[in-house]
Design a protein around this motif. Sequence first.
Motif, mmCIF file in Angstrom:
data_model
loop_
_atom_site.group_PDB
_atom_site.id
_atom_site.type_symbol
_atom_site.label_atom_id
_atom_site.label_comp_id
_atom_site.label_asym_id
_atom_site.label_seq_id
_atom_site.Cartn_x
_atom_site.Cartn_y
_atom_site.Cartn_z
ATOM 1 N N THR A 89 0.845 -1.195 0.000
ATOM 2 C CA THR A 89 0.000 0.000 0.000
ATOM 3 C C THR A 89 0.877 1.240 0.000
ATOM 4 O OG1 THR A 89 -1.664 -1.187 1.300
ATOM 5 C CG2 THR A 89 -1.874 1.213 1.170
ATOM 6 N N HIS A 91 1.125 5.137 0.667
ATOM 7 C CA HIS A 91 0.496 6.242 1.383
ATOM 8 C C HIS A 91 1.137 7.544 0.897
ATOM 9 C CE1 HIS A 91 -1.592 3.771 4.506
ATOM 10 N NE2 HIS A 91 -0.651 2.916 4.163
ATOM 11 N N THR A 94 -0.124 13.594 0.146
ATOM 12 C CA THR A 94 -1.484 14.123 0.034
ATOM 13 C C THR A 94 -2.303 13.141 -0.805
ATOM 14 O OG1 THR A 94 -0.895 15.410 -1.940
ATOM 15 C CG2 THR A 94 -0.744 16.523 0.190
ATOM 16 N N GLY A 95 -3.532 12.943 -0.418
ATOM 17 C CA GLY A 95 -4.376 12.021 -1.162
ATOM 18 C C GLY A 95 -4.621 10.720 -0.418
ATOM 19 N N GLU A 96 -5.370 9.850 -1.032
ATOM 20 C CA GLU A 96 -5.764 8.582 -0.421
ATOM 21 C C GLU A 96 -4.749 7.483 -0.710
ATOM 22 O OE1 GLU A 96 -8.436 8.071 1.577
ATOM 23 O OE2 GLU A 96 -8.618 10.260 1.475
ATOM 24 N N PRO A 97 -4.583 6.538 0.230
ATOM 25 C CA PRO A 97 -3.695 5.390 -0.019
ATOM 26 C C PRO A 97 -4.215 4.556 -1.182
ATOM 27 C CG PRO A 97 -4.265 5.565 2.318
ATOM 28 C CD PRO A 97 -5.171 6.510 1.584
ATOM 29 N N ARG A 98 -3.291 3.881 -1.859
ATOM 30 C CA ARG A 98 -3.712 2.975 -2.930
ATOM 31 C C ARG A 98 -2.771 1.781 -2.994
ATOM 32 N NH1 ARG A 98 -1.685 7.423 -5.889
ATOM 33 N NH2 ARG A 98 -0.027 6.970 -7.375
ATOM 34 N N ASN A 99 -3.302 0.666 -3.457
ATOM 35 C CA ASN A 99 -2.517 -0.557 -3.553
ATOM 36 C C ASN A 99 -1.629 -0.526 -4.789
ATOM 37 O OD1 ASN A 99 -3.701 -1.612 -1.246
ATOM 38 N ND2 ASN A 99 -5.305 -2.684 -2.385
#
Length: 497
Positions: A89, A91, A94-99
């Motif tokens: 993942t 992190h 700024t922004g959302e976590p993504r896989n």
Amino acid sequence: MTPSTTAGAAGLIREALEVYGDDTQAAEALRGYARRLAEPLRIAIAGMVKAGKSTLLNAIIGEEIAPTDTGECTRIVTWYRHGHTPRITLHPVTGEPRNLPLKRVDGRLVFALDGVEAEEVERLDVEWPAPALQAMTLIDTPGIASVSQDVSARSIRFLTPEDSASEADAVIYLMRHMHASDLRFLESFRDTAAGRSGTVNAIAVLSRTDEVGAGRIDSLLSAGSIAERYSRDPNLRKLALGVVPVAGLLAQSARTLRQPDFEALQLLATLDRAARERMLLSADRFRRSGEPVALTEEARSSLLERYGLFGIRLAVVLIRNGYPEPTPLAHELARRSGLDPLLEVLDRQFQARAEALKARTVLVAVGNLLDSRPREGTQELAASLERVQANAHEFRELRLLAALRTAGVDLAPELAAEAERLIGGRGAAASLRLGMAPDSGPDVLAAEARRCLARWRRVAESPLTARSAVETCRVVIRSCEGVLADFAARDAQAQSA
């Protein structure tokens, strides 16, 4: 770690949440520390650039999942946690976590940042079903004293933040030589405020020890002597529990030994000693050598990359001297690399004190919160913090260990050394505290604990003992009593079973 101390740390967080519940940022941080009490111990791996941090991390885990090249990912703080399903993942700052996609190249995990620059990433989280990660979370950090000030600053901010507790409960610090920058970092990681001893949460590793003797078969012996000298250095002794020499590349390759590697090493073992020594004079000579004919250039390059000249020499000698199967060879190479001694130190110094180290982090966090965000109505919280610090014997041991390794105490040298051992300076297990063999029976250990208890009571009561040393005696006496209490509890449990 006594249940009362663990409960005290958890209770302290609950009390702090009552005081700072209306402060969103503080409350979220406190809830994070509450979760940390239930999580595995967090151990960061730190050191200068190219000290071998990622390689050592792979060796400890037993799989090649940390990138060891000089790519973008080595500039990012990366967490390795246990998970039933492999997952990476990202992190972002700024922004959302993504896989991220899971990719393997030649058996190694490769991180594809999908176009994101390293500077835009706060951290990577790797979940992996490795048994070693069930007991600890490992954190790979960018190199300290990097040419890039931004890379160095990222590690410093993560490990030694100015206004909060460190994200790591303990640190393994790698160094190739002992430089002033190494000492400066360890000094900054140690927290000398009242009730907080950093001397029990740092272990130094003399890394890449196979290079000490230019790849000679006796390189680790030379490295062991250097590590022993460093461990006695007064400047380093007060900052780390010890110095362990480790050949990280050999350790990693031993833990991930592949059948093609073993077959290539077996071919080399068929050559006579003189021919082997000639071809192993340098990496270029080995790569260009035509012997044995069945060993391809690609196989030679792979061996050099994974084992180095030292590892190749050692593996071939072991094969010729009684290790003709892959598994026994891998275990012996890991032992000789220095990895096994390091794992033993981690177990007796960190894992045996895991709950105490995590609770210490909570106390540091609450103390920093009181200092950085003062407000009305915190007097009771401050008193509770002081009470937990004062009443927990584990923290008294940590404070005394710090004193013994820095300013010293007013005791004869032999008594000071015994005090350090009895309060857990060599490890928290009863046999280590008492200086007995690991396989000593409980009756033998209990008898020795009683002898130590009686001796230290006499020292405490002696008119020749300086007043300043009496408190030291009391802490040691309590440690001896704790060992005896543990044996009594086990006996009671066995009888009731």
